[in-house]
Design a protein around this motif. Sequence first.
Motif: not given
Length: 211
Positions: A4-8, A19, A21, A55-57
Amino acid sequence: MLELKNVSKSFNGKMIINKLNLKIEDGKILTIVGPSGAGKTTLLRCISGLEKIDSGQFLLDGQQFDPFESRDNESVIGVVFQDFQLFPNLSVIDNITLAPINVLNQSETQAKKAVGEIIDRLGLEEIINQYPYQLSGGQKQRVAIARALAMNPSILCYDEPTSALDPELRNEVSKLILDLKENGITQVVITHDIEFANKIADQTLTVKPVK
């Protein structure tokens, strides 16, 4: 590996996940702990594709992956719900084979053959023709896990798997989760039970309410 990258994620203007990680290694057990309202279940629902992130990926084995949009998600990430969500009008075997028949387009014969090993592993042979109302809490938990495993997921998620169980059954669930780890299944476990989390976890994420 799931990353998980910068998931909000927010609800009604309130930030729940900010955000985040996180890396979940293949074949490992991640426990997610924290107080009520800290976003544990929201995070699980985002990972399993039941909620769409703001947001994020997500990356699955280095490739971008959207659990919410993926049509194949049920065979990638399985979920064992806190209240089991078994179909009361279906027998144990029909609960377990329903998704493989309807989602994977297996015949009834194929589905029953495919889940035979899972039924043996979870000790469900004697109850496969019973209905949910005839089962104990521990039996329902095992059926719910079998149903998720029937889709052959890469990652299995649990929402408070011990919340309704007595100490003996909690030990049974912890043993089952550790046995599944031996079979190479990556697992994510939401729990308020710190002792249980410490018993099964390879890594622990402690979440707190976002201020």
